[in-house]
Write a protein that holds these residues in place. Sequence first.
Motif, short mmCIF file in Angstrom:
data_model
loop_
_atom_site.label_atom_id
_atom_site.label_comp_id
_atom_site.label_asym_id
_atom_site.label_seq_id
_atom_site.Cartn_x
_atom_site.Cartn_y
_atom_site.Cartn_z
N TYR A 26 0.84 -1.19 0.00
CA TYR A 26 0.00 0.00 0.00
C TYR A 26 0.88 1.25 0.00
O TYR A 26 1.93 1.28 0.63
CB TYR A 26 -0.90 0.03 1.24
N LEU A 27 0.42 2.26 -0.70
CA LEU A 27 1.04 3.57 -0.71
C LEU A 27 0.10 4.49 0.05
O LEU A 27 -1.09 4.57 -0.26
CB LEU A 27 1.21 4.07 -2.15
N HIS A 28 0.64 5.17 1.07
CA HIS A 28 -0.14 6.08 1.90
C HIS A 28 0.40 7.48 1.70
O HIS A 28 1.62 7.67 1.63
CB HIS A 28 -0.03 5.71 3.38
N ALA A 29 -0.48 8.47 1.64
CA ALA A 29 -0.05 9.84 1.44
C ALA A 29 -0.97 10.80 2.17
O ALA A 29 -2.12 10.48 2.49
CB ALA A 29 -0.03 10.17 -0.05
N SER A 52 12.46 1.86 -6.23
CA SER A 52 12.13 2.31 -4.88
C SER A 52 11.88 3.81 -4.88
O SER A 52 12.39 4.53 -5.74
CB SER A 52 13.26 1.96 -3.90
N LEU A 53 11.10 4.26 -3.92
CA LEU A 53 10.75 5.68 -3.85
C LEU A 53 11.84 6.42 -3.09
O LEU A 53 12.00 6.24 -1.89
CB LEU A 53 9.40 5.86 -3.16
N ASP A 54 12.59 7.23 -3.79
CA ASP A 54 13.71 7.98 -3.22
C ASP A 54 13.26 9.41 -2.97
O ASP A 54 12.91 10.13 -3.89
CB ASP A 54 14.89 7.95 -4.19
N TYR A 83 8.17 4.08 -10.23
CA TYR A 83 6.78 4.51 -10.33
C TYR A 83 5.88 3.58 -9.53
O TYR A 83 6.26 2.46 -9.19
CB TYR A 83 6.31 4.57 -11.80
N ARG A 84 4.69 4.08 -9.24
CA ARG A 84 3.64 3.31 -8.60
C ARG A 84 2.33 3.64 -9.29
O ARG A 84 2.05 4.80 -9.59
CB ARG A 84 3.47 3.65 -7.11
N VAL A 85 1.54 2.62 -9.55
CA VAL A 85 0.17 2.79 -10.02
C VAL A 85 -0.68 2.11 -8.97
O VAL A 85 -0.47 0.95 -8.63
CB VAL A 85 -0.05 2.15 -11.41
N ILE A 108 5.29 9.00 -10.22
CA ILE A 108 6.51 8.73 -10.99
C ILE A 108 7.65 9.54 -10.40
O ILE A 108 7.52 10.75 -10.20
CB ILE A 108 6.33 9.09 -12.48
N LYS A 109 8.76 8.86 -10.10
CA LYS A 109 9.98 9.51 -9.63
C LYS A 109 10.91 9.69 -10.83
O LYS A 109 11.16 8.75 -11.59
CB LYS A 109 10.68 8.65 -8.57
N TRP A 110 11.43 10.91 -10.98
CA TRP A 110 12.25 11.27 -12.13
C TRP A 110 13.70 11.48 -11.72
O TRP A 110 13.97 12.01 -10.64
CB TRP A 110 11.72 12.56 -12.75
N ALA A 111 14.62 11.12 -12.60
CA ALA A 111 16.03 11.38 -12.35
C ALA A 111 16.28 12.89 -12.31
O ALA A 111 17.12 13.37 -11.56
CB ALA A 111 16.90 10.73 -13.42
#
Length: 179
Positions: free
Chosen positions: A2-5, A59-61, A101-103, A116-119
């Motif tokens: 799960y992604l929580h925000a 991974s989410l950085d 990324y996460r969907v 989406i995490k971008w460089a």
Amino acid sequence: MYLHATTGTIDFLSSLQQKHPDVSISARGPEAILYYEDNKEKSIFSTNMTYKVLNEQGSLDEALPLSMFYIPAAGDGTHSLRGHLSDLSEELRAVNGIVSYRVGVNTRDENYIVLIKWADMSIYNDFKHTDVYKNYLTSDSLKKFRNEESLFGDYLSSKTYYNIEDNEYTEEEKEELSD
């Protein structure tokens, strides 16, 4: 998974992050978002922003910029939209400059999120001119999933967030805040 925000002001969410050091923070001007992942459906936040992760990579950085796309769903279009976003996930795997990324789908109301995490932010700006973006993440591409239940709501909203050190107001944001 799960992604929580949760969203709020930088000051408030920074103080909340101090209480929960495993939570990541990103900001956009005075706005911020806190987020984390775990295997529990119950969030430490009181907001309704818990998403069951359907597709993921990397991974989410916290140090990297991110874009969030909120996609409401209603009625019969929900299952077709899920397939559309699954196809998007496959396309994202091949996009250079996407770190992760996460969907996900909201556990309460069948709305979707694409994170989406971008460089680098310049890669995101270039991405907005690609066929992947045009075919999967624009209002026009998502229009076919609308029905009578969703006609009057926003069908897509997106925000871009930066790490706290790189958070600066863009000229557009400065203009919005001065209104």
